[in-house]
Design an enzyme around this catalytic site. Structure first.
Site, mmCIF file in Angstrom:
data_model
loop_
_atom_site.group_PDB
_atom_site.id
_atom_site.type_symbol
_atom_site.label_atom_id
_atom_site.label_comp_id
_atom_site.label_asym_id
_atom_site.label_seq_id
_atom_site.Cartn_x
_atom_site.Cartn_y
_atom_site.Cartn_z
ATOM 1 N N PRO A 173 -2.157 -14.926 -1.887
ATOM 2 C CA PRO A 173 -1.094 -15.779 -1.850
ATOM 3 C C PRO A 173 -0.073 -15.290 -0.947
ATOM 4 C CG PRO A 173 -0.940 -14.486 -3.908
ATOM 5 C CD PRO A 173 -2.204 -14.160 -3.210
ATOM 6 N N ALA A 229 1.615 -11.943 -0.595
ATOM 7 C CA ALA A 229 2.442 -10.658 -1.163
ATOM 8 C C ALA A 229 2.454 -9.540 -0.133
ATOM 9 C CB ALA A 229 1.747 -10.283 -2.564
ATOM 10 N N TRP A 230 1.391 -9.245 0.605
ATOM 11 C CA TRP A 230 1.498 -8.253 1.542
ATOM 12 C C TRP A 230 2.294 -8.677 2.721
ATOM 13 C CZ3 TRP A 230 -3.377 -4.423 2.776
ATOM 14 C CH2 TRP A 230 -3.724 -3.924 1.498
ATOM 15 N N ASP A 258 -6.100 -16.594 6.063
ATOM 16 C CA ASP A 258 -6.826 -16.579 4.654
ATOM 17 C C ASP A 258 -7.644 -17.893 4.601
ATOM 18 O OD1 ASP A 258 -6.504 -14.896 2.037
ATOM 19 O OD2 ASP A 258 -7.592 -16.798 1.873
ATOM 20 N N ASP A 260 -11.071 -18.831 8.615
ATOM 21 C CA ASP A 260 -12.138 -17.404 8.423
ATOM 22 C C ASP A 260 -12.140 -16.582 9.174
ATOM 23 O OD1 ASP A 260 -14.539 -16.097 7.869
ATOM 24 O OD2 ASP A 260 -15.921 -17.671 7.412
ATOM 25 N N LYS A 309 -9.417 -2.873 2.362
ATOM 26 C CA LYS A 309 -10.036 -2.703 1.412
ATOM 27 C C LYS A 309 -11.416 -2.737 1.083
ATOM 28 C CE LYS A 309 -9.595 -5.957 -1.895
ATOM 29 N NZ LYS A 309 -8.625 -6.672 -2.779
HETATM 30 C C1 LIG Z 1 -7.155 -10.094 -3.005
HETATM 31 S S1 LIG Z 1 -6.897 -11.384 -2.002
HETATM 32 C C2 LIG Z 1 -5.639 -11.169 -1.025
HETATM 33 C C3 LIG Z 1 -4.171 -10.707 -1.766
HETATM 34 C C4 LIG Z 1 -3.076 -10.579 -0.743
HETATM 35 N N1 LIG Z 1 -3.400 -9.351 0.055
HETATM 36 C C5 LIG Z 1 -1.738 -10.644 -1.232
HETATM 37 O O1 LIG Z 1 -1.090 -9.538 -1.476
HETATM 38 O O2 LIG Z 1 -1.166 -11.641 -1.543
HETATM 39 C C6 LIG Z 1 -8.279 -11.711 -1.277
HETATM 40 C C7 LIG Z 1 -8.285 -12.768 -0.114
HETATM 41 O O3 LIG Z 1 -9.214 -12.625 0.784
HETATM 42 C C8 LIG Z 1 -9.546 -13.900 1.161
HETATM 43 N N2 LIG Z 1 -10.856 -13.897 2.208
HETATM 44 C C9 LIG Z 1 -11.863 -13.554 1.711
HETATM 45 N N3 LIG Z 1 -12.756 -13.624 2.843
HETATM 46 C C10 LIG Z 1 -12.140 -14.128 3.777
HETATM 47 C C11 LIG Z 1 -12.675 -14.517 5.058
HETATM 48 N N4 LIG Z 1 -13.520 -14.444 5.485
HETATM 49 N N5 LIG Z 1 -11.599 -14.853 5.997
HETATM 50 C C12 LIG Z 1 -10.311 -15.294 5.482
HETATM 51 N N6 LIG Z 1 -9.711 -14.743 4.244
HETATM 52 C C13 LIG Z 1 -10.801 -14.226 3.433
HETATM 53 C C14 LIG Z 1 -9.718 -14.609 0.115
HETATM 54 O O4 LIG Z 1 -9.582 -16.058 0.168
HETATM 55 C C15 LIG Z 1 -8.495 -14.441 -0.898
HETATM 56 O O5 LIG Z 1 -7.450 -14.981 -0.766
#
Ligand SMILES: C[S@@+](CC[C@H](N)C(=O)[O-])C[C@H]1O[C@@H](n2cnc3c(N)ncnc32)[C@H](O)[C@@H]1O
Ligand SMILES: *[C@@H]1O[C@H](CO)[C@@H](O)[C@H](O)[C@H]1NC(C)=O
Length: 196
Positions: free
Chosen positions: A33, A35-36, A62, A79, A144
Site C-alpha cells: 500500500p 509504506a516503503w 504494483d 505488472d 525480498k
Molecule cells: C508485501 S507487499 C509490499 C508492501 C510494500 N513494500 C509496503 O511497504 O507498503 C507485496 C506487493 O507485491 C505486489 N506484487 C506481486 N507481484 C507483482 C508484480 N508482478 N508486479 C507488481 N507488483 C507485484 C503485490 O501486489 C503486493 O502489493
C-alpha cells in the site's frame, strides 16, 4: 504513521546500510500500500521537504491500486514482469535510470512452501533481467525472498552483476520466519551488459 509495518524493515536496512540519501532516484517494485515509498520519499527528499538538500524521485509500481502520496509517482495497476511496464518505468524515471531498485514484491502465497519460494525467486530473477535497462551503474538492488533451495541461484546471479551482495534478516521481519532480503550494491552488470 506508515501505511504498513513493512516500513520498519526498510528503515532498519537503511539505518544499517545507508542505501537511500537525498537526490537519489528510487524504483519501488510491489509498492502497495505504499509504506516503503513513504520511507523512500522522506530519505531521498522526493517531496523537496528539505530545501537545502537535493531532490530525489520515487516511482512505485504494483498490480494493486496505491493511494496517492506526495512526492511519489505510482504506476498501478502494472505488472513488473510485463515488458510494457519496463518501458513505462523508463519513460517516467528522470534520465531513464534509477539509482536504487527496491523489491518487496511477493506472489500470493499458496501455502505450498516450495512453490511459493520458486515463484518469488523467479519474480526476483525477472526483475534482475530488466535491471541493465533501468539501474544506474554503481546502483543498489534490494529484494525480498523466502528462504529455500533456489536462493543460491539468485545469490550467484547477483554476485555476477554487483560488487557486493549481503543477505539480510531485519529484526522487523523476524516473525515472518522465512523472509530474507538480498542487498546488492555497486552495480556493474555482466561484462558488456551495462548500458550507459
Ligand atoms: C508485501 S507487499 C509490499 C508492501 C510494500 N513494500 C509496503 O511497504 O507498503 C507485496 C506487493 O507485491 C505486489 N506484487 C506481486 N507481484 C507483482 C508484480 N508482478 N508486479 C507488481 N507488483 C507485484 C503485490 O501486489 C503486493 O502489493
Ligand atoms: C493476489 O490476489 C488478489 C485478489 O485475488 C489479486 O487482486 C492480486 O492481483 C493477487 N496478487 C498477485 C501478486 O498475484
Amino acid at each position: 504513521s506508515y501505511r504498513s509495518r513493512s516500513a520498519f524493515k526498510l528503515l532498519e536496512v537503511n539505518e544499517r546500510h545507508q542505501i537511500l540519501r537525498p537526490g537519489l532516484r528510487v524504483l519501488d517494485c510491489g509498492a502497495a500500500p505504499g509504506a516503503w515509498s513513504q520511507v523512500a520519499v522522506q530519505k531521498v527528499n522526493a517531496a523537496g521537504t528539505d530545501p537545502s538538500s537535493p531532490v530525489g524521485f520515487v516511482l512505485g509500481v504494483d498490480l494493486l491500486h496505491i493511494f496517492p502520496l506526495e512526492g511519489a509517482t505510482f504506476l498501478c495497476p502494472a505488472d513488473v514482469t510485463d515488458p510494457r511496464t519496463s518501458q513505462r518505468i523508463l519513460e517516467v524515471l528522470p534520465g531513464r535510470r534509477a539509482d536504487v531498485i527496491l523489491s518487496d514484491m511477493a506472489p500470493n502465497a499458496t501455502g505450498f512452501r516450495d512453490l511459493d519460494h520458486d515463484r518469488l525467486i523467479s519474480l526476483c530473477l525477472t526483475l534482475l533481467s530488466v535491471t541493465p535497462d533501468i539501474l544506474q551503474p554503481g546502483g543498489t538492488f534490494l529484494c525480498k525472498t523466502w528462504a529455500g533451495s533456489q536462493s543460491r541461484r539468485l545469490q550467484r546471479r547477483l554476485t555476477e552483476e554487483f560488487q557486493n551482495v549481503r543477505i539480510i534478516k531485519p529484526e522487523a521481519s523476524r516473525k515472518e520466519s522465512s523472509e530474507v532480503y538480498f542487498l546488492a550494491t555497486q552495480y556493474h552488470g555482466r561484462k558488456g551488459t551495462v548500458k550507459q
